[in-house]
Design a protein around this motif. Structure first.
Motif, PDB file in Angstrom:
ATOM      1  N   MET A  52       3.683 -21.951  51.215  1.00  0.00           N
ATOM      2  CA  MET A  52       4.371 -22.942  50.382  1.00  0.00           C
ATOM      3  C   MET A  52       3.434 -23.868  49.607  1.00  0.00           C
ATOM      4  SD  MET A  52       7.858 -23.867  52.300  1.00  0.00           S
ATOM      5  CE  MET A  52       7.446 -24.052  54.010  1.00  0.00           C
ATOM      6  N   CYS A  53       2.221 -23.456  49.362  1.00  0.00           N
ATOM      7  CA  CYS A  53       1.292 -24.306  48.612  1.00  0.00           C
ATOM      8  C   CYS A  53       1.393 -23.955  47.119  1.00  0.00           C
ATOM      9  CB  CYS A  53      -0.119 -24.046  49.146  1.00  0.00           C
ATOM     10  SG  CYS A  53      -1.447 -24.343  47.990  1.00  0.00           S
ATOM     11  N   PRO A  54       1.614 -24.952  46.264  1.00  0.00           N
ATOM     12  CA  PRO A  54       1.781 -24.650  44.834  1.00  0.00           C
ATOM     13  C   PRO A  54       0.547 -24.003  44.194  1.00  0.00           C
ATOM     14  CG  PRO A  54       1.757 -27.037  45.227  1.00  0.00           C
ATOM     15  CD  PRO A  54       1.803 -26.375  46.560  1.00  0.00           C
ATOM     16  N   PHE A  55      -0.644 -24.395  44.666  1.00  0.00           N
ATOM     17  CA  PHE A  55      -1.867 -23.791  44.119  1.00  0.00           C
ATOM     18  C   PHE A  55      -1.960 -22.308  44.516  1.00  0.00           C
ATOM     19  CE2 PHE A  55      -2.574 -28.297  44.890  1.00  0.00           C
ATOM     20  CZ  PHE A  55      -2.893 -28.730  43.612  1.00  0.00           C
ATOM     21  N   ALA A  75      -3.390 -18.709  56.333  1.00  0.00           N
ATOM     22  CA  ALA A  75      -4.344 -19.576  57.032  1.00  0.00           C
ATOM     23  C   ALA A  75      -3.663 -20.766  57.699  1.00  0.00           C
ATOM     24  CB  ALA A  75      -5.415 -20.061  56.059  1.00  0.00           C
ATOM     25  N   ARG A  76      -2.381 -20.943  57.469  1.00  0.00           N
ATOM     26  CA  ARG A  76      -1.646 -22.034  58.135  1.00  0.00           C
ATOM     27  C   ARG A  76      -1.137 -21.571  59.504  1.00  0.00           C
ATOM     28  NH1 ARG A  76      -0.724 -27.210  56.611  1.00  0.00           N
ATOM     29  NH2 ARG A  76       0.558 -26.905  54.763  1.00  0.00           N
ATOM     30  N   ASN A  77      -0.588 -20.364  59.540  1.00  0.00           N
ATOM     31  CA  ASN A  77       0.111 -19.915  60.752  1.00  0.00           C
ATOM     32  C   ASN A  77      -0.654 -18.916  61.607  1.00  0.00           C
ATOM     33  OD1 ASN A  77       2.585 -21.404  60.315  1.00  0.00           O
ATOM     34  ND2 ASN A  77       2.862 -20.080  58.540  1.00  0.00           N
ATOM     35  N   TYR A  92     -11.337 -26.057  55.142  1.00  0.00           N
ATOM     36  CA  TYR A  92      -9.922 -25.722  55.294  1.00  0.00           C
ATOM     37  C   TYR A  92      -9.210 -26.096  54.007  1.00  0.00           C
ATOM     38  CZ  TYR A  92      -5.304 -25.473  57.548  1.00  0.00           C
ATOM     39  OH  TYR A  92      -4.012 -25.139  57.883  1.00  0.00           O
ATOM     40  N   GLN A  93      -9.302 -25.216  53.031  1.00  0.00           N
ATOM     41  CA  GLN A  93      -8.606 -25.425  51.753  1.00  0.00           C
ATOM     42  C   GLN A  93      -8.165 -24.071  51.216  1.00  0.00           C
ATOM     43  OE1 GLN A  93     -10.306 -28.109  48.586  1.00  0.00           O
ATOM     44  NE2 GLN A  93      -9.951 -26.327  47.279  1.00  0.00           N
ATOM     45  N   VAL A  94      -6.936 -24.040  50.754  1.00  0.00           N
ATOM     46  CA  VAL A  94      -6.409 -22.809  50.154  1.00  0.00           C
ATOM     47  C   VAL A  94      -5.926 -23.104  48.744  1.00  0.00           C
ATOM     48  CG1 VAL A  94      -5.712 -21.708  52.314  1.00  0.00           C
ATOM     49  CG2 VAL A  94      -4.123 -23.273  51.191  1.00  0.00           C
ATOM     50  N   PRO A  95      -5.841 -22.112  47.869  1.00  0.00           N
ATOM     51  CA  PRO A  95      -6.211 -20.737  48.083  1.00  0.00           C
ATOM     52  C   PRO A  95      -7.728 -20.556  48.128  1.00  0.00           C
ATOM     53  CG  PRO A  95      -5.673 -21.059  45.778  1.00  0.00           C
ATOM     54  CD  PRO A  95      -5.394 -22.353  46.469  1.00  0.00           C
ATOM     55  N   CYS A  96      -8.138 -19.500  48.830  1.00  0.00           N
ATOM     56  CA  CYS A  96      -9.553 -19.136  48.855  1.00  0.00           C
ATOM     57  C   CYS A  96      -9.620 -17.606  48.840  1.00  0.00           C
ATOM     58  CB  CYS A  96     -10.216 -19.692  50.107  1.00  0.00           C
ATOM     59  SG  CYS A  96     -11.943 -19.215  50.237  1.00  0.00           S
TER      60      CYS A  96
HETATM   61  N1  LIG Z   1      -7.839 -28.030  43.524  1.00  0.00           N
HETATM   62  C1  LIG Z   1      -7.406 -27.100  44.545  1.00  0.00           C
HETATM   63  C2  LIG Z   1      -6.331 -27.777  45.386  1.00  0.00           C
HETATM   64  C3  LIG Z   1      -5.960 -26.935  46.606  1.00  0.00           C
HETATM   65  C4  LIG Z   1      -5.181 -27.730  47.659  1.00  0.00           C
HETATM   66  O1  LIG Z   1      -5.023 -28.955  47.568  1.00  0.00           O
HETATM   67  N2  LIG Z   1      -4.720 -27.014  48.660  1.00  0.00           N
HETATM   68  C5  LIG Z   1      -4.054 -27.657  49.789  1.00  0.00           C
HETATM   69  C6  LIG Z   1      -2.732 -26.963  50.101  1.00  0.00           C
HETATM   70  S1  LIG Z   1      -1.556 -27.147  48.808  1.00  0.00           S
HETATM   71  C7  LIG Z   1      -4.918 -27.525  51.020  1.00  0.00           C
HETATM   72  O2  LIG Z   1      -5.716 -26.631  51.133  1.00  0.00           O
HETATM   73  N3  LIG Z   1      -4.768 -28.453  51.974  1.00  0.00           N
HETATM   74  C8  LIG Z   1      -5.491 -28.394  53.200  1.00  0.00           C
HETATM   75  C9  LIG Z   1      -4.744 -29.051  54.321  1.00  0.00           C
HETATM   76  O3  LIG Z   1      -3.493 -28.981  54.308  1.00  0.00           O
HETATM   77  O4  LIG Z   1      -5.417 -29.560  55.198  1.00  0.00           O
HETATM   78  C10 LIG Z   1      -6.932 -25.815  43.894  1.00  0.00           C
HETATM   79  O5  LIG Z   1      -6.526 -25.831  42.717  1.00  0.00           O
HETATM   80  O6  LIG Z   1      -7.045 -24.765  44.521  1.00  0.00           O
END
Ligand SMILES: N[C@@H](CCC(=O)N[C@@H](CS)C(=O)NCC(=O)O)C(=O)O
Length: 127
Positions: A52-55, A75-77, A92-96
Motif C-alpha cells: 500500500m505504499c504510493p511510491f 518487505a512489510r510482511n 528500511y525504505q521501499v521501493p528498492c
Molecule cells: N522518495 C522515496 C520515498 C519512499 C518512501 O517514503 N517509502 C516509505 C513507504 S511509502 C517507506 O519506505 N517507509 C519506511 C517505513 O515505513 O519505515 C521514493 O520516491 O521512493
C-alpha cells in the motif's frame, strides 16, 4: 494515535490500490524473442515493496507498463525480505530494486524516480 491513523492509512491504501487497478497502463508488446531476452535479465532483479505504499504503486505501474517480470518481495510482511532489505540494502525504505549483475555483484537501487528511470532506459525500447 496509532489507533486512529492505522485505519485511515489502511483506507487510503485501499483507495490507491483500487485507483491503480482501474487506471493501469497497457503493457507494451514485444516479440517473443525480445521478451524472452528481457525475462532473462529481469530474473536477476527483485522489487522490495509494501503493498500500500504510493511510491511502490508508482514503480509497480512502471514495471507493468514495460511488461517486466520482476519478483515482488513484500518487505512489510515477510520477515526474510524485511531483514535482507535492511542488512544488505542498507535501509528500511521501499521501493528498492535489487539488481544482481552477471558477475554476482549486487546493486540496491532506492527511490521510485530513479528505479523508474533505470527501467525505462534499460527496457523501454520494444525490440
Ligand atoms: N522518495 C522515496 C520515498 C519512499 C518512501 O517514503 N517509502 C516509505 C513507504 S511509502 C517507506 O519506505 N517507509 C519506511 C517505513 O515505513 O519505515 C521514493 O520516491 O521512493
Amino acid at each position: 494515535m496509532g489507533i486512529i491513523f492505522k485505519p485511515i492509512r489502511w483506507i487510503l491504501g485501499q483507495i490507491i490500490i483500487f485507483i491503480d487497478w482501474i487506471t493501469r497502463p497497457k503493457p507494451m508488446q514485444r516479440s517473443v524473442d525480445a521478451q524472452t531476452k528481457i525475462d532473462q535479465q529481469t530474473k536477476k532483479m527483485a522489487l522490495y515493496h509494501f503493498k500500500m505504499c504510493p511510491f511502490c504503486v508508482k514503480t509497480r505501474r512502471q514495471i507493468h507498463r514495460l511488461a517486466l517480470n520482476i519478483e515482488d518481495r513484500d518487505a512489510r510482511n515477510d520477515p526474510q525480505w524485511n531483514k535482507e532489505l535492511v542488512s544488505d540494502g542498507g535501509k528500511y525504505q521501499v521501493p528498492c530494486l535489487k539488481i544482481t549483475a552477471d558477475d554476482g555483484s549486487v546493486e540496491w537501487l532506492y527511490e521510485s524516480t530513479e528505479i523508474n528511470q533505470f527501467l525505462d532506459e534499460k527496457f523501454a525500447v520494444s525490440n
